[in-house]
Enzyme design. Sequence first.
Site, PDB file in Angstrom:
ATOM      1  N   GLU A  60      -3.840  -0.868   8.895  1.00 47.06           N
ATOM      2  CA  GLU A  60      -2.419  -1.584   9.198  1.00 47.06           C
ATOM      3  C   GLU A  60      -1.386  -1.214   9.167  1.00 47.06           C
ATOM      4  OE1 GLU A  60      -0.685  -5.277   6.534  1.00 47.06           O
ATOM      5  OE2 GLU A  60      -2.633  -3.162   5.554  1.00 47.06           O
ATOM      6  N   CYS A 114      -6.098  -7.162   6.184  1.00 45.00           N
ATOM      7  CA  CYS A 114      -6.039  -6.808   4.569  1.00 45.00           C
ATOM      8  C   CYS A 114      -5.713  -7.760   3.555  1.00 45.00           C
ATOM      9  CB  CYS A 114      -4.713  -5.931   4.463  1.00 45.00           C
ATOM     10  SG  CYS A 114      -4.947  -4.975   2.937  1.00 45.00           S
ATOM     11  N   LYS A 144      -1.308 -11.361  10.520  1.00 43.49           N
ATOM     12  CA  LYS A 144      -1.781 -11.778   9.350  1.00 43.49           C
ATOM     13  C   LYS A 144      -1.157 -13.359   8.632  1.00 43.49           C
ATOM     14  CE  LYS A 144      -1.568  -8.960   4.892  1.00 43.49           C
ATOM     15  NZ  LYS A 144      -1.048  -7.522   4.428  1.00 43.49           N
TER      16      LYS A 144
END
Length: 567
Positions: A297, A406, A372
Amino acid sequence: MPATSPNTKTNGGHAKKQTLPGMPAAPELMTPTAIPAHKLVLRTLKRGDFKAVKEIMDKVYSNMEGAWAQDEYNNLLKKFPEGQICIEDNGQVVAAALAIIVEYSKFGDKHTYAKITGNGKFDTHDANGDTLYGVDVFVDPEYRSLRLGRRLYDARKELCENLNLRAMVAGGRIPGYAAYANEMTPAKYVEMVRNKELTDPILTFQLANDFYVRKLIRGYLPYDSESKAYATLLEWINVYYDEETDKLIGNQKSNVRIGIVQWQMRATQNLEDFFQQMEFFVDTVSGYKADCVLFPEFFNAPMMALTNEESPSVAIRSMSAYTEPIKTKMMELAVSYNINVIAGSMPLYEDGKLYNVSYLCRRDGTVDEQYKLHVTPDEASYWGMRGGDKLKCFDTDFGKIGILICYDAEFPELARMLSDEGMKILFVPFWTDTKNAYQRVRLCAQARAIENECYVAITGSVGNLPRVENMDIQYSQSAVFSPSDFAFPHDAIVAEATPNTEMTLIADLDLDLLKDLNTSGAVRNLRDRRRDLYSVSWVGKSERADELLEMGAERAPKTSRRKAATE
């Protein structure tokens, strides 16, 4: 028998062994055991085996018309010799399993035994059919303690897989039902056997061999008085079944090699310097013939230092200007190095909104993206970042994959929905600054692998970036996780990097092991879900992003230049 002296001689002049206290005399040691030695051989039946087969069938079916006629037996061997399996012990047939292949849609779930076997002529056998149909299984009563039935069913499953048949189906008698026919319906009886409240000599065995009951059939064997003419329609699904004919080249792989880059943050002079670092790792990993490579990321964070912006929110928006050329370069590298590239994630500023996006650059030249979905309070407060509103399961030339950036990996619903779409490998690019933040990502990734019977690969960045607020330090230990069962590594870790050191990981993943786990694992998380009680579904876009921005603004530090975990 008294112990003898070492000097005592027998007629042949040889001394007998001395018997020690507590040790049986020699003749007792050589006494044969009560159970004779076995020599079991699994093989296909031959015409000459009919006599032995008839003797067993007469014993097993003494109350159900006894054995078949020899012409029926010979006809079955002629139609489908590979499907007639037996076990012999010291040369004597003691158990057998008989089968044909049918196009199951021609018969449906309401068939009878006579109909699907062609009244014993077996002209219903279709070599081009899609289902292995179990005609019969029988074991000599004297051998039932050896669990030979399980060996026969394992051989049938192997045959089903090797012939690329969709499933194995059989009509199962329920002889134990006779004792309960006045107390309950056959459906209730089957349910109680399935719940281990009752034991049926046939159905209990079938369920233990991974069959499930499709339905009950009335009149399957009209003369079966013990089962009251009922039978269970049983099915075992071949998870390896391939509906499409294999191509000579370009088939989907069962063994996948993945590469992971644990990325060192370092100052860069310009975009060309950054491209060189990218290409070095793509070149390195592709040199090992990997199918894909995963970057972390915000791996392009060094670009932020080139913006010369003091405000973190302005700097990251300025950095987003580099996202498009970096994506384009990754697409070129994917094609030229013949490797699929998961380009970690990069900021994307569009329509006045800031997002965090991961790009899948396939080696065929196509590109896809995953936004995300969950932004952390830190990302909202420092940068004003928003979450996306779509979740994708991606098709690749090595199978279906998912990408969760994440923090998204810490929400089990997302991985579960990807798993429902057929995802077998989950990629998690992350960014964490401290070990406790890293542990959240790692432990959740391991849980996702177990919950969803898939592999999970994670990677982050290491080192530091002076003069880049909110991205100055990193903590990472990249890894590949597997489910936790006998076929996988004992600690469910396929590969693991050295913490906080720039390096690559190469790992081979066997996707067939996931299929085996789903059908015969010690636990079967996907199959055992209580879908009758709960479900996970996608409801669509909400105003959650605006709520997070408001919450982030309230929690934002007024003066501190240090950050909470970004994830």
